[in-house]
Design a protein around this motif. Structure first.
Motif, PDB file in Angstrom:
ATOM      1  N   THR A 137       0.831  -1.195   0.000  1.00 48.22           N
ATOM      2  CA  THR A 137       0.000   0.000   0.000  1.00 48.22           C
ATOM      3  C   THR A 137       0.870   1.251   0.000  1.00 48.22           C
ATOM      4  O   THR A 137       0.636   2.196  -0.756  1.00 48.22           O
ATOM      5  N   GLU A 138       1.884   1.230   0.846  1.00 49.49           N
ATOM      6  CA  GLU A 138       2.804   2.359   0.951  1.00 49.49           C
ATOM      7  C   GLU A 138       3.532   2.602  -0.372  1.00 49.49           C
ATOM      8  O   GLU A 138       3.735   3.747  -0.787  1.00 49.49           O
ATOM      9  N   LEU A 139       3.894   1.515  -1.040  1.00 47.34           N
ATOM     10  CA  LEU A 139       4.589   1.632  -2.325  1.00 47.34           C
ATOM     11  C   LEU A 139       3.686   2.265  -3.375  1.00 47.34           C
ATOM     12  O   LEU A 139       4.126   3.088  -4.174  1.00 47.34           O
ATOM     13  N   GLY A 140       2.425   1.899  -3.335  1.00 38.01           N
ATOM     14  CA  GLY A 140       1.451   2.504  -4.252  1.00 38.01           C
ATOM     15  C   GLY A 140       1.327   3.988  -3.992  1.00 38.01           C
ATOM     16  O   GLY A 140       1.301   4.806  -4.916  1.00 38.01           O
ATOM     17  N   PHE A 141       1.295   4.328  -2.723  1.00 37.03           N
ATOM     18  CA  PHE A 141       1.224   5.736  -2.335  1.00 37.03           C
ATOM     19  C   PHE A 141       2.440   6.485  -2.853  1.00 37.03           C
ATOM     20  O   PHE A 141       2.321   7.576  -3.423  1.00 37.03           O
TER      21      PHE A 141
ATOM     22  N   GLU B  48      -4.552   0.366 -15.805  1.00 34.42           N
ATOM     23  CA  GLU B  48      -4.977   0.917 -14.527  1.00 34.42           C
ATOM     24  C   GLU B  48      -6.444   0.560 -14.270  1.00 34.42           C
ATOM     25  O   GLU B  48      -7.286   0.741 -15.142  1.00 34.42           O
ATOM     26  N   GLY B  49      -6.731   0.054 -13.085  1.00 29.04           N
ATOM     27  CA  GLY B  49      -8.102  -0.286 -12.739  1.00 29.04           C
ATOM     28  C   GLY B  49      -8.423  -1.760 -12.899  1.00 29.04           C
ATOM     29  O   GLY B  49      -9.371  -2.259 -12.293  1.00 29.04           O
ATOM     30  N   ASP B  50      -7.648  -2.482 -13.719  1.00 29.14           N
ATOM     31  CA  ASP B  50      -7.858  -3.928 -13.874  1.00 29.14           C
ATOM     32  C   ASP B  50      -7.598  -4.639 -12.556  1.00 29.14           C
ATOM     33  O   ASP B  50      -6.830  -4.172 -11.720  1.00 29.14           O
ATOM     34  N   TYR B  88       2.960  -6.961  -8.951  1.00 27.48           N
ATOM     35  CA  TYR B  88       2.831  -7.639  -7.666  1.00 27.48           C
ATOM     36  C   TYR B  88       2.349  -6.703  -6.567  1.00 27.48           C
ATOM     37  O   TYR B  88       1.706  -7.118  -5.620  1.00 27.48           O
ATOM     38  N   ARG B  89       2.648  -5.404  -6.732  1.00 26.05           N
ATOM     39  CA  ARG B  89       2.256  -4.448  -5.717  1.00 26.05           C
ATOM     40  C   ARG B  89       0.744  -4.458  -5.473  1.00 26.05           C
ATOM     41  O   ARG B  89       0.278  -4.577  -4.337  1.00 26.05           O
ATOM     42  N   ALA B  90      -0.019  -4.329  -6.576  1.00 27.30           N
ATOM     43  CA  ALA B  90      -1.481  -4.301  -6.473  1.00 27.30           C
ATOM     44  C   ALA B  90      -1.997  -5.602  -5.864  1.00 27.30           C
ATOM     45  O   ALA B  90      -2.873  -5.594  -5.000  1.00 27.30           O
ATOM     46  N   LEU B  91      -1.427  -6.725  -6.324  1.00 26.55           N
ATOM     47  CA  LEU B  91      -1.858  -8.036  -5.819  1.00 26.55           C
ATOM     48  C   LEU B  91      -1.700  -8.099  -4.300  1.00 26.55           C
ATOM     49  O   LEU B  91      -2.630  -8.485  -3.583  1.00 26.55           O
ATOM     50  N   ASN B  98      -2.742  -0.055 -10.293  1.00 29.25           N
ATOM     51  CA  ASN B  98      -2.574   1.373 -10.098  1.00 29.25           C
ATOM     52  C   ASN B  98      -1.867   1.994 -11.295  1.00 29.25           C
ATOM     53  O   ASN B  98      -1.830   3.201 -11.466  1.00 29.25           O
ATOM     54  N   GLY B  99      -1.286   1.125 -12.086  1.00 28.88           N
ATOM     55  CA  GLY B  99      -0.553   1.580 -13.258  1.00 28.88           C
ATOM     56  C   GLY B  99      -0.898   0.708 -14.451  1.00 28.88           C
ATOM     57  O   GLY B  99      -1.734  -0.191 -14.354  1.00 28.88           O
TER      58      GLY B  99
END
Lengths: 233, 233
Positions: A137-141, B48-50, B88-91, B98-99
């Motif tokens: 979450t922090e990385l997304g931010f 983004e959004g998927d 992997y971040r979103a997962l 997010n991108g």
DNA sequence: ATAATTTTGTGTTTAAAAACATACAAATGT
DNA sequence: ACATTTGTATGTTTTTAAACACAAAATTAT
């Protein structure tokens, strides 16, 4: 029970914190290894290059974490509120601190000794997964912030910072005043602009009745408008 | 054994990858749940959004991940090389992407189905800790990048990007040519500048004999000097 | 209390980079 | 093979924000 003990117990018993995932035994290990220190407003907590001794948890107060850039200009990368962690990134990456941490108000910070933390982390998988989630979450931010800071114009960046401060620290009882009192310089360092420009743009927002300024006290008068300014860039 | 099977096995058996931490049984679970897809150069992997279906691992090719900012301007936040993970971040954050992710060359990407991954993750603590470490490192990189992109001047930002590309993809056999062939637009989107300025500044570097350009082929002639330009800002 | 320092505020100048306008080359599609 | 689109290149103008300079107010220290 001492004051410090009470401080620790309050931190560990917070149902919203990751400590709620601990068993009684694990909580005991963490409890045993915790020591708390108080910092005066403006005091240095750690600086770039220092080696993390463990996980720092902010019991009370407010803290900024910044990185020094070109010509010593500072960019604030994180603002911490009570219950939040300080410097956990370096600890988990196995690196020295990458940024510098300073108390914005008188603060109490508790250290969970590294060995105890990793011992618990190795035994508690749910805790590890929760930390993965927190960091993702922090990385997304951080990524979002990179784009905002590089692409938005001054007004957009300042508006975003004010909204960020509001989201992080909330409002005072009047539901308008942002519950953090920063210098213009800190606001500038958060928003990637010079102090002059922060002052100027805050004045402009005030003249447009989007905010009200009284020293370091900032009231958001027109939240919708501020959000629009932030989005427009 | 099919081509795809071989691709998967090669990914799972890489001793430098996090898969080396798996037991044979866990490796089996992952193996069973993996499916690979090929993408042509320029093809969209996700936007983004998927919603992430699982963990994407790049078997071969090159991939960029970018975020859209003000006025649709894109900022490249990550470049992936074979063996690296995508999205992997979103997962891990339990969020939608997010991108946006696009193949820079013909690429083969293998999906590890979400459920299998989390099943293994819950049973293998070392794996979870290794992911924590990976993400903490990535977060540090992101923070550093934020400061560079906001504070460095055009020359510094471009120099840093060239060094970053070199570090990520390495050199060709000549030990000079950066092993990735990006459009000027992509170089600009990586360096937070307009395409015109990327072209102009690349030309300047070439006229200063810091680099040599031949179409999309970029040779680093004077690494020390490039590093100095990057550091100076 | 008063001096010293820091913070805030404002005007002016300067520099940096974006925006715009073309032109030409290369790649792609029909 | 030709037309169309995309990518590369450069010059010019305009915008933006930084840098600089200074003054006043507020804090902090002595």
């Amino acid at each position: 029970m001492t004051d410090i003990d009470q401080t620790i117990v309050r931190l560990l018993d917070d149902p919203k914190s990751i400590f709620s995932l601990l068993t009684d035994e694990e909580r005991g290990i963490i409890y045993q290894s915790m020591t708390c220190t108080t910092y005066k407003k403006g005091e240095l907590i750690y600086k770039e290059g220092d080696k993390p001794a463990g996980l720092l948890s902010l019991a009370s107060g407010k803290v900024k974490i910044f990185k020094e850039g070109v010509g010593g200009r500072e960019q604030i990368v994180r603002m911490v509120k009570p219950g939040g962690f300080i410097g956990y990134r370096a600890l988990f990456a196995g690196e020295n601190y990458n940024g510098t941490s300073v108390a914005l108000e008188d603060s109490t910070i508790c250290l969970i000794e590294k060995e105890s933390l990793f011992k618990v982390l190795k035994s508690n998988n749910e805790l590890a997964l929760s930390i993965i989630k927190k960091m993702a979450t922090e990385l997304g931010f951080s990524n979002t912030r990179t784009v905002s800071l590089t692409q938005k114009h001054i007004r957009g960046r300042l508006a975003e910072s004010l909204l960020f401060l509001k989201d992080t620290y909330g409002f005072e009882e009047d539901n308008m005043t942002i519950k953090v009192y920063l210098s213009r310089e800190d606001i500038a360092n958060l928003s990637n602009m010079t102090t002059s420009n922060a002052i100027r743009t805050l004045s402009t927002f005030a003249s447009e009745n989007v905010i009200n300024i009284d020293g370091r006290k900032i009231k958001i008068l027109d939240l919708k408008r501020l959000e629009r300014i932030s989005e427009l860039g």
